[in-house]
Design an enzyme around this catalytic site. Structure first.
Site, short mmCIF file in Angstrom:
data_model
loop_
_atom_site.label_atom_id
_atom_site.label_comp_id
_atom_site.label_asym_id
_atom_site.label_seq_id
_atom_site.Cartn_x
_atom_site.Cartn_y
_atom_site.Cartn_z
N GLN A 105 -67.92 -119.06 -23.68
CA GLN A 105 -69.09 -119.80 -23.43
C GLN A 105 -69.81 -118.95 -21.53
O GLN A 105 -70.77 -119.52 -21.18
CB GLN A 105 -68.79 -121.33 -22.55
CG GLN A 105 -67.55 -121.80 -23.84
CD GLN A 105 -67.32 -123.37 -23.15
OE1 GLN A 105 -68.17 -124.52 -23.02
NE2 GLN A 105 -65.84 -122.82 -22.74
N ASN A 106 -69.56 -118.20 -21.01
CA ASN A 106 -69.97 -117.57 -19.35
C ASN A 106 -70.48 -116.87 -19.86
O ASN A 106 -71.12 -116.08 -20.14
CB ASN A 106 -68.58 -116.92 -18.84
CG ASN A 106 -67.81 -118.78 -17.89
OD1 ASN A 106 -67.44 -119.44 -18.97
ND2 ASN A 106 -66.43 -117.76 -17.87
N HIS A 123 -73.08 -118.72 -25.52
CA HIS A 123 -74.22 -119.12 -24.39
C HIS A 123 -75.01 -118.43 -24.24
O HIS A 123 -75.28 -118.93 -22.79
CB HIS A 123 -73.34 -120.26 -23.29
CG HIS A 123 -72.50 -121.40 -24.12
ND1 HIS A 123 -71.76 -122.53 -22.98
CD2 HIS A 123 -72.65 -121.88 -25.05
CE1 HIS A 123 -71.60 -123.10 -23.88
NE2 HIS A 123 -72.11 -122.97 -25.14
N SER A 190 -64.07 -127.44 -19.78
CA SER A 190 -64.06 -128.78 -19.50
C SER A 190 -64.09 -129.62 -21.23
O SER A 190 -63.45 -130.46 -21.42
CB SER A 190 -65.00 -129.79 -18.91
OG SER A 190 -65.99 -129.50 -19.54
N PRO A 215 -56.75 -126.30 -14.53
CA PRO A 215 -55.62 -126.90 -13.18
C PRO A 215 -55.69 -128.03 -13.58
O PRO A 215 -54.30 -129.07 -12.78
CB PRO A 215 -55.81 -126.71 -11.95
CG PRO A 215 -57.36 -125.11 -12.26
CD PRO A 215 -56.90 -125.61 -13.84
#
Ligand code: OAD
Length: 244
Positions: A105-106, A123, A190, A215
């Site tokens: 997605q980066n 994206h 997320s 994390p």
């Protein structure tokens, strides 16, 4: 958080036996390179703006110079960054499989810079300029609001904005990769933005072993394994476990 994490033996076995692997990455993978994630506070001039309120066609048409200013700030910030051990470990992982797809997605190009080859930029690409009227290959220029050299319309950054569809080929290839993989790794996201967030569920429904690395794990029910920790630490550990 401890500075090392146990890689479950059953996951190492699944990865050793797998022939098809699909990976989904999000902003967390680039966090250790210094690229801010989306749902953390922005800095400086932009701290009062949410990315969601700038990354839309409505925001762009209302004030293209302002939206371009934000994207130029992001380009400058990202241009100074380098791949971190997490990106490098994913490029290394790819070498172990003939069928390996990295869906990211980066928009920062860091996976490609790390040497990953089969990358789907779900994206888009922060550094691409595209014409809002869809002309192919417009020439980039440095105007405050760049214009298309073919049709004279505005150019815009080549990223997918809120409310826009994922380009068909990227969506098709990513869904296929998620459906056919034996193991799916979902790293540093997320899982709030669809359709990317649906890919791990799709993999699980089709029998893949699914893994979350984060994390702050999302607690999504679609994951067989959850490894809580930063990708720059966990992914090199995963590679070491495979080599043992
Ligand atoms: P988010 O900012 O929503 O989430 C980043 C995730 O990375 C969070 O779950 C963090 O816990 C995790 N994280 C932070 N540091 C990490 C580390 N060192 N290692 C691993 N994980 C870490 O980013 P995305 O899920 O990528 O869309 O956001 C999805 C989309 O929303 C983006 O692609 C963008 C945004 O709006 C578009 O631009 C269309």
């Amino acid at each position: 958080m401890s500075d090392s994490a146990e890689i479950p033996e059953a996951l190492v076995k699944a990865l050793r036996e797998a022939s098809r692997v699909c990976v989904l990455t999000g902003a967390g993978v680039s966090a250790e390179s210094g690229v801010p994630t989306f749902r953390e506070a922005q800095t400086g001039l932009w701290e009062q703006y949410r990315p969601e309120s700038l990354a839309t066609m409505d925001a762009f048409l209302a004030d293209p110079a302002f939206v371009w200013k934000w994207y130029r700030w992001r380009r400058e910030l990202v241009a100074k960054t380098e791949p971190n051990p997490g990106h490098l470990a994913l490029a290394e992982l790819e070498e172990r499989y003939e069928d390996f797809t990295l869906v990211t997605q980066n928009v920062d190009r860091l996976h490609r810079a790390a040497g990953s080859r089969n990358v789907i930029e779900f994206h888009g690409d922060l550094f691409a300029d595209i014409c809002i009227a869809g002309c192919a290959d417009p020439a980039a220029n440095d105007d405050e609001i760049p214009f298309c050299n073919h049709c004279g319309n505005f150019l815009r950054p080549g990223v997918v904005w809120f409310g826009e569809a994922i380009p068909q080929e990227a969506l098709y290839r990513s869904s296929e990769a998620a459906e056919r993989c034996d193991v799916m790794l979902c790293i540093g996201t997320s899982s709030q933005v669809y359709p990317a967030a649906g890919l791990s569920g799709l993999a699980r429904q089709n029998g893949a072993v699914t893994v979350e690395i984060n994390p702050e794990p999302t607690g999504g029910p679609e994951f067989n394994f959850v490894i809580a920790g930063p990708s720059g630490l966990i992914l090199p550990e995963l590679i070491s476990s495979l080599e043992q």
